[in-house]
Structure formats: C-alpha cells, structure tokens
Design an enzyme around this catalytic site. Sequence first.
Site, short mmCIF file in Angstrom:
data_model
loop_
_atom_site.label_atom_id
_atom_site.label_comp_id
_atom_site.label_asym_id
_atom_site.label_seq_id
_atom_site.Cartn_x
_atom_site.Cartn_y
_atom_site.Cartn_z
N LYS A 122 26.17 50.61 -57.06
CA LYS A 122 25.16 49.55 -57.23
C LYS A 122 24.87 48.92 -55.90
O LYS A 122 25.72 48.94 -54.99
CB LYS A 122 25.69 48.48 -58.20
CG LYS A 122 24.60 47.68 -58.89
CD LYS A 122 24.01 48.44 -60.07
CE LYS A 122 22.91 47.66 -60.74
NZ LYS A 122 22.54 48.26 -62.03
P1 NAD Z 1 13.39 42.82 -64.28
O1 NAD Z 1 13.48 42.15 -62.98
O2 NAD Z 1 12.27 43.72 -64.54
O3 NAD Z 1 13.38 41.72 -65.46
C1 NAD Z 1 14.30 40.69 -65.54
C2 NAD Z 1 13.74 39.68 -66.54
O4 NAD Z 1 14.74 38.70 -66.77
C3 NAD Z 1 12.51 38.96 -66.04
O5 NAD Z 1 11.60 38.79 -67.10
C4 NAD Z 1 13.06 37.59 -65.61
O6 NAD Z 1 12.10 36.56 -65.69
C5 NAD Z 1 14.14 37.42 -66.65
N1 NAD Z 1 15.15 36.47 -66.23
C6 NAD Z 1 15.69 36.28 -64.99
N2 NAD Z 1 16.55 35.27 -65.03
C7 NAD Z 1 16.59 34.82 -66.31
C8 NAD Z 1 17.28 33.80 -66.97
N3 NAD Z 1 18.15 33.03 -66.30
N4 NAD Z 1 17.06 33.63 -68.29
C9 NAD Z 1 16.19 34.42 -68.95
N5 NAD Z 1 15.50 35.40 -68.38
C10 NAD Z 1 15.69 35.58 -67.07
O7 NAD Z 1 14.81 43.54 -64.50
P2 NAD Z 1 15.17 44.75 -65.46
O8 NAD Z 1 15.17 45.97 -64.66
O9 NAD Z 1 14.39 44.66 -66.72
O10 NAD Z 1 16.70 44.41 -65.75
C11 NAD Z 1 17.09 43.52 -66.80
C12 NAD Z 1 18.51 43.83 -67.20
O11 NAD Z 1 18.58 45.19 -67.64
C13 NAD Z 1 19.54 43.74 -66.06
O12 NAD Z 1 20.78 43.32 -66.58
C14 NAD Z 1 19.64 45.17 -65.57
O13 NAD Z 1 20.84 45.41 -64.88
C15 NAD Z 1 19.55 45.89 -66.90
N6 NAD Z 1 19.18 47.30 -66.81
C16 NAD Z 1 17.99 47.68 -66.27
C17 NAD Z 1 17.68 49.04 -66.21
C18 NAD Z 1 16.37 49.52 -65.66
O14 NAD Z 1 16.09 50.71 -65.83
N7 NAD Z 1 15.55 48.69 -65.07
C19 NAD Z 1 18.58 49.98 -66.69
C20 NAD Z 1 19.77 49.56 -67.26
C21 NAD Z 1 20.06 48.20 -67.32
#
Ligand code: NAD
Length: 432
Positions: A122
């Site tokens: 990561k």
């Molecule tokens: P992203 O940046 O696209 O979205 C994050 C979202 O969370 C945004 O809408 C943001 O406004 C919101 N957010 C941030 N802080 C917040 C808070 N304190 N309370 C509520 N909402 C809040 O990120 P993402 O890629 O969608 O990732 C989201 C989660 O999914 C993370 O934990 C990431 O590790 C996990 N994840 C993502 C992927 C991927 O393919 N992108 C894969 C596996 C896991």
Amino acid sequence: MAMVAKIAPQPVPRIAPREDLNPFRIAQIQFDLAAEYLKLDAGLRQILRTPKRVLEVSIPTKMDNGQVKVFTGYRVQHNVTRGPSKGGLRYHPGVTPDEVKALAMWMTWKTATVNIPFGGGKGGVICDPKRMSKPELERMTRRYTSEILPLIGPEQDIPAPDVYTDSQTMAWMMDTYSMTKGYSTLGVVTGKPVSIGGSEGRKDATARGCLVVVEEACKVKKMSLRGSSVAIQGFGNTGSQVARLFAEKKARVIAISDSRGGVFNSRGIDPLKAMRYKERSGTVVGMPGTSRISNDDLLTMKCDILVPAALENVITLNNADQIKAKIVAEAANGPTTPHADEVLARKGILLLPDILTNAGGVTVSYFEWVQDLQSFFWPVSEVTMKLETVMRQAFHEVHDSMRKHRAHMRTGAYVLAVGRVADATLVRGLFP
Ligand code: NAD
C-alpha cells in the site's frame, strides 16, 4: 500442504478491554486471532504480522504560487510470498505510517482470500488533495513515483487507486515509470485508463464484487436483495458504484453520504441523479428530494444492509450496539474495530469482512495486469464473468471456513487467507 486441515476449533483469544483505534494494531489483533486458530508457530507469526519493507520518502513539489512544498509519502510491502505486492495509493491528510502498514497487511490477506497470485502492499501521501490543483497533484504524483521507483514494477509491486486517487493518478505514475525506464510498461500500475492498458470493468469492479458477496449472503440469510433498504457511507469510486449496482437489482438506496454529511429518503435515492449532483456541487448534501443526516445517523439508521465505503474505524464500541442493519458489507478497508465485531456478532448481524467484500477491485486489477503482460485485452463481459466466478467461490470458501471453525465471517476469511500465506511461506522455506 495441510495446514488448514490441522486446525481444531479454538476459543477466540480475548482482546484487550480498551478499544485501540491504531489501524496497524487492529490488523495485528485480527491476524493474531487467525494465528491462534491455525496454531502457527511463534516465528511464523512474527514474519506474517510484520511488513517486509517500509519506505518513507519526501516529495518536494513546486506549487502553483512558485513555492516548494515537501510532502511525506510511504510505500509499504507487507508480504510477497505468493507474488508481487499489490495495493492502492491513498492521498489524505490523515495518512500515517501505521495506517499504510495496516492497509498493506489487509491487502496480503485479501489477495489470499480470493486466491490470486499477489502479496500485499500500500502507499500513501500526507496531503489534502481537495486543496491542490491538478498540475500540483500531477507534479506531486510524478515525484512520489520517482522516489518509490526502486520498489515498484510489474514483477515487484503494483500500485492502484485508493481514497482520493483515480485513473488519472495511475496514468501519471505509469508515464513517469515508463519514461524513466525508456519503454512503456503497462503492468506497473492498475486502475489505468483503458486507452493505456486499463481493463474494461475495473471502474465498478470493487462494487460488483461487493454485490456478488451481498447476493450470496442474502441467500444464506434467506433475505431478498430486491426491496431491501441500503445505507451507504462514502459516495466515492466505490460507494457510488455500489449504489448504482444495488439499485439495478431493485434494492432501495435510502441513504448516502460523503465527508460533508449525508442525505436520506425512505422511498429511495436515484444513484445516477446523486452522481450528477455530486459532480456539480462536490457533495451529495443538499440533493433535491432528500433530507440531511449526519454520517453518524447513517450508520445507526434502520436499514437492511449497511455498506461502509469510506474510511477506517467508523463502527466502534461507541456505536456498534446501535447498528440496526441485518448485514454489514465492508466495502471500505478496516471500517469495524475488533471490539465492534464482537458486538455485531452478539447481535446476530452478519458482517461481511473487507478482505472478502471489497476484493473485486484487486481481482480485476489482477485481470488488468494479466492483460497488460500478455498485451491481449478482454471484453467487459469476460471480465465480469471471471470476476463473479472468483467472488462467488471466495464467498463460499469463507463461509465454509466460518462454519467449520464456528467463528464469524471475518475470522473465517482470516483463517483461510492466513493459512494460504502460511502454507506458501513454509513450503518456500526461510532464506538463507
Ligand atoms: P474515494 O476517494 O473515491 O471515495 C471516498 C469517499 O469517502 C468520498 O465520497 C469521500 O467524500 C468519503 N469520505 C471521506 N471521508 C469521510 C468521512 N469522514 N465520512 C464519510 N465519508 C467520507 O475512495 P474509494 O476508492 O471509493 O475508497 C473508499 C474505501 O474503499 C476505502 O476504504 C478504500 O480503501 C476502499 N477500497 C477501494 C477500492 C477501489 O477500487 N477504489 C478497492 C478496495 C477497497
């Protein structure tokens, strides 16, 4: 190797009474529970609960006002026993070395849960991307890439998008790496635009994997996804696609949120309208036809399925007792603490753990890497079919492991995943 077959049902070791919110210590507690079930020896436990490499870099970046700002970034490789390390890159002001270590460790177990030939890694940069211009983000990304360059590569460590990074970030990384090497290296990152070797179906892969896991869980719980009410915390890459795909299955998305707050409509929110609204205004808050709620309200509201899709430690001892959902599907990494796990289990809530539920993203990242290495690209129908097969099989393997060990789903997943990595470590032997 018959490591998993040797396991005898074990009482779950007691965890400390005080709740510790350090993500790395949480990841180690989760690992320790699985190590107990697997009766791993002390040396192997030490190997697996510690990252293999941790790199801290400083990233001098010219800002638009002409001044230089130095950001701090990390790349952690937790384990590479089963293949190159794989894991996203996060841009967030709250990034810490322990958060990146935890996320890297979770990646090791995730790739093992879905049985793809990767380890876990990561990256993270402490920055506030919302306050940076696109040229500033590009310069910071390119310098970060050049600083971690000795560690990454298609056979070594392959970054992907995570919170506040996207396909454009990956394009800059791929270009920086390729220009330094002197030839185009498609397989150095995944989650790229399709025009430079990205995979069809990657954009909604995490959400699609989550959908398959929830569909299978609904069968187990004898619930219908159609008509179920769903609350989703975090309306980013993952959460917005979860909303869209669940709505396509006729589930009712009653609440969504982002960092500025949440919105609610008991009759259902149209995810496509919400995406357009967020695109224009930068938040879902204020969307017409909805009432405003807080992120805390969203987590504890009456709903059938709760999907945390934002950050770590949102379901803790503070609110676990008030969770009313029947299923909690962890699309985010690390949203639930070990103490909260126990509370949810006592309440009979089925928790679908992150290392299974959000593994669709890394699975299609694996497909992207395979396509890049072969320079042979698949249609979206093939990607989706292969993804659904992997996720369905992983769900049933985890569910079987859970039943066999009379544990909850997270422990079932950990015993399966840690067992696979432990087996690989033992059969390879210790160098030198
Ligand atoms: P992203 O940046 O696209 O979205 C994050 C979202 O969370 C945004 O809408 C943001 O406004 C919101 N957010 C941030 N802080 C917040 C808070 N304190 N309370 C509520 N909402 C809040 O990120 P993402 O890629 O969608 O990732 C989201 C989660 O999914 C993370 O934990 C990431 O590790 C996990 N994840 C993502 C992927 C991927 O393919 N992108 C894969 C596996 C896991």
